[in-house]
Design an enzyme around this catalytic site. Sequence first.
Site, short mmCIF file in Angstrom:
data_model
loop_
_atom_site.label_atom_id
_atom_site.label_comp_id
_atom_site.label_asym_id
_atom_site.label_seq_id
_atom_site.Cartn_x
_atom_site.Cartn_y
_atom_site.Cartn_z
N ASP A 148 -1.74 -0.77 6.10
CA ASP A 148 -2.02 -0.15 7.40
C ASP A 148 -3.50 -0.06 7.73
OD1 ASP A 148 -2.56 1.99 5.48
OD2 ASP A 148 -2.58 3.33 7.20
N ASP B 219 -0.40 5.15 0.82
CA ASP B 219 -0.77 6.10 1.88
C ASP B 219 -0.76 5.46 3.26
OD1 ASP B 219 -1.18 8.38 0.30
OD2 ASP B 219 -3.13 7.66 -0.33
N ASP C 192 0.86 -1.18 0.00
CA ASP C 192 0.00 0.00 0.00
C ASP C 192 0.91 1.24 0.00
OD1 ASP C 192 -2.35 1.64 0.49
OD2 ASP C 192 -1.70 1.75 2.57
#
Length: 267
Positions: free
Chosen positions: A214, A10, A8
């Site tokens: 996250d 961001d 990922d």
Amino acid sequence: MKYIVFTDLDGTLIDHNTYSYEPARPAIEMLKQRNIPLIFCTSKTRAEIEVYVHELESSHPFISENGGAIFIPKDYFSGDVPTSKTEGNYDIIELGTAYGTLRHVLADIRTYENMDITGFGDMDDKGVSEDTGLDIASARLAKMREYDEAFRLNGDENTANRLKQEIQEKGLNYTRGGRYWHILGDNDKGKAVNILTRLYKKEYGEIRTVGLGDSLNDLPMLRAVDVPVLVQKQNGEHDPMIKDPEIKRVEGIGPVGWNMAVKEIIL
């Protein structure tokens, strides 16, 4: 054993607030030196991802808009690729629903359910810039959406549950990232990762896949890899919505945790 790393962006490879990947630079360079593919798998648009592809001189495929499409550089794999279309230097595998359709459905839900919803398509470049903290040029790239609409919902959990039900009744799906909700079609990060994993296995034989994220929208990706890793969010905690005990939780916020985890796994 050939490693493949899916990540990922961001809040994971890049910092939630500063959008910097500098704390992860040592591990990024290590992957390059060892010729280990680093695959961006993100809610960002193709146009946004290409900035990172250029800056980090990546020659590998990437996955845009929560698994909406896979962009594979031409002649990257020696075998056949199940291509939906070819554009520029990419063979593209499309998995998502057209952006216009998603916008139309979201507008209907907002109107008929009287919900306070603001999507990227409702804002100009300046509005997206102010809402995200991105500069104007980056906000413009974030608005170049093809398979996923990012939006904010102003309401309580009852409103959120009603929204989920409405989206599903329309035959579409949703996910929640670090900042925004997303409405999308029958695609997610995991499905795209599985397709690329099969192509890599065909190319290299035995491989070991790593995934780093996250947030809840990373869960399909994390469940699709051999070594799933969750980094800490900006508040120093791991996403409480992710309860899977098989997922390795590492100390370190965003790119700091990413750097430590990648080095530990590969070395």
